[in-house]
Design an enzyme around this catalytic site. Sequence first.
Site, PDB file in Angstrom:
ATOM      1  N   GLU A  76     -23.072 -11.529  11.289  1.00 36.15           N
ATOM      2  CA  GLU A  76     -21.791 -12.222  11.206  1.00 36.15           C
ATOM      3  C   GLU A  76     -21.163 -12.435  12.586  1.00 36.15           C
ATOM      4  O   GLU A  76     -20.567 -13.455  12.847  1.00 36.15           O
ATOM      5  CB  GLU A  76     -20.819 -11.423  10.336  1.00 36.15           C
ATOM      6  CG  GLU A  76     -21.262 -11.337   8.889  1.00 36.15           C
ATOM      7  CD  GLU A  76     -20.881 -12.568   8.070  1.00 36.15           C
ATOM      8  OE1 GLU A  76     -19.698 -12.700   7.743  1.00 36.15           O
ATOM      9  OE2 GLU A  76     -21.765 -13.380   7.757  1.00 36.15           O
ATOM     10  N   ASP A  77     -21.333 -11.460  13.452  1.00 36.89           N
ATOM     11  CA  ASP A  77     -20.529 -11.448  14.676  1.00 36.89           C
ATOM     12  C   ASP A  77     -21.223 -11.963  15.929  1.00 36.89           C
ATOM     13  O   ASP A  77     -20.584 -12.181  16.945  1.00 36.89           O
ATOM     14  CB  ASP A  77     -20.031 -10.019  14.962  1.00 36.89           C
ATOM     15  CG  ASP A  77     -19.221  -9.466  13.804  1.00 36.89           C
ATOM     16  OD1 ASP A  77     -18.800 -10.269  12.960  1.00 36.89           O
ATOM     17  OD2 ASP A  77     -19.030  -8.247  13.746  1.00 36.89           O
TER      18      ASP A  77
END
Length: 576
Positions: A76-77
């Site tokens: 996600e990051d």
Amino acid sequence: MTWEKFEQLLDTQTYTPEDRLVIRRAFVFAEHLHQGQKRASGHPYFSHVYTVASSIAQIKLDAEAIAAALLHDTVEDCGITQKDIEREFGVHIAFLVEGVTKLDKIKYHGVERRVESLRKMFLAIAEDVRVVLIKLYDRLHNMQTIRYLPPEKQKRIALESLELYAPLAYRLGIGELKGQLQDLAFPVLYPEEYLWLKKEMDARLPEGTTYLKKVKPILEQTLRKNGIVPKSIDFRTKHYYSLWKKLTTYDMDFARVTDLLAMRIIVKNIEDCYQTLGAIHSAWRPLPGRIKDYIALPKPNGYRSLHTTVFCLGGKVTEFQIRTQEMHNEAEYGITAHWAYEEAGKPKKGTRVSGDKLSWVRQLKDWQKEVGATVDGEEFIESVKIDFFKDRIFVLTPTGEVIDLPEGATPVDFAYHIHTDIGDHMAGAKVNNKMAPFAHKLLSGDTVEVLTQKNRHPTDDWLTFVKTSHAKAKIRSTLRKQAILQTHLDPRTSKKTERFEMYITARDRVGLLKDISAAYSFFRISIQNVSMNTQNKAYPVILIYFEGKDEKQTGKLLARVKSITGIEAVTVKLGK
Ligand code: MN
């Protein structure tokens, strides 16, 4: 946070050189990707990942799980895709990372009736107990650093920890983790109550501790007289949150809580447990009804111990807990106890859990069998069993709300579940941010977004793939209305007739009904049924059911009826 330091956590008997290689690659990969990223605390982001992976190594999950823990925030990051992880680390690690990433989307906002389905959804999505464990330790670290977040976010995360994560930890039998999560959430959610409790405890603990220190040598002596050599005698303080919960049922009266502090005795084997119980009762008189044999009848989550409360030294009411080391490890570390605290010296691989969807549930069952639970055990299994919700899937709205649908449900079912209007005007669907066909089969954990357009309507073929009877009924009803509309727009295309209802409010007079029926005859429309509401005698309401051809004809009829003397109001609508 160096590899050398991390490697020291990896027990040499559990992890092979190949295992270390994989873990090291994940370590380097994650460290590189998180470079420059900071946590809300200002600490490097990698410190979070490092902490979570350390916990996973401490409970001796396998190398795949440790690697996944290191990678758990990369997708996600860091602009990394699921495919990248798969290419670099293979399908098994990618599967675990994907599970953790999916679980991130489950958010609890405090609607009580949803929390149970949320817990089930959590387990259904996780599919593998390793995913649940990574997520639990991820949450633990987030709770430990929660003070750096804005207050609103703190509240949501704490509530989730209390309602979702702590109960899951409890079900997996990890009492220690459950207690920590609750005690970290407590001051965030109930700051005043927490401060009050802390003050009360600070005032009581020193005295209690001093007292138990006095009891300990006497207890040791008593046991020795009975030929028992305990492995350890200790005492534990009750976790704050569970204490507070208990107090709320006791009118906040501390005097009624007898296990504020409890003496904990760990002995060699089960025989010694019962021997110890007998020895204690020979020295101090037990309170009736307070002897609990959780060895013969373990708690639903597998907890085993003997508890007793006695009039101890100076007549003070004191609780004793007696258990073996194995029982103690199980109580603290639950499902993880068996692979994490195996007797030293025995070569042992980290736990392997196949990607098989149900394998971890089976593993849970085996574990449950091993701890010997019987009646209550079934309840426990029931509470985590995937069979129980096997035929259901749990999908998310873009705002993170959980929608519970039958297996095989499509975006159309989802749309009608949300609202009939959304289904009726559905123009497309996004599943996990990608456009998906209407007939796409949804999976647990999918995030579904429905796109609507005013001029879009259901078509016949929707009926061939929707799963829920709710969607089917709504589609049928809308299709029928559309067909009528079609007929009205172009009467030549259809000779079908439709049922209509006419509501007439009129001033009553002799011959009124005759005049109305004449209007119908004029258009050769046959009245099917008439009913009359004469509650208001002077102004009855007349309801006429009739079969009409089209809107044009009905419009003319309406105009003619309206013109009849005494008629106040007329409306026509489609019949059912
Ligand atoms: Mn994380």
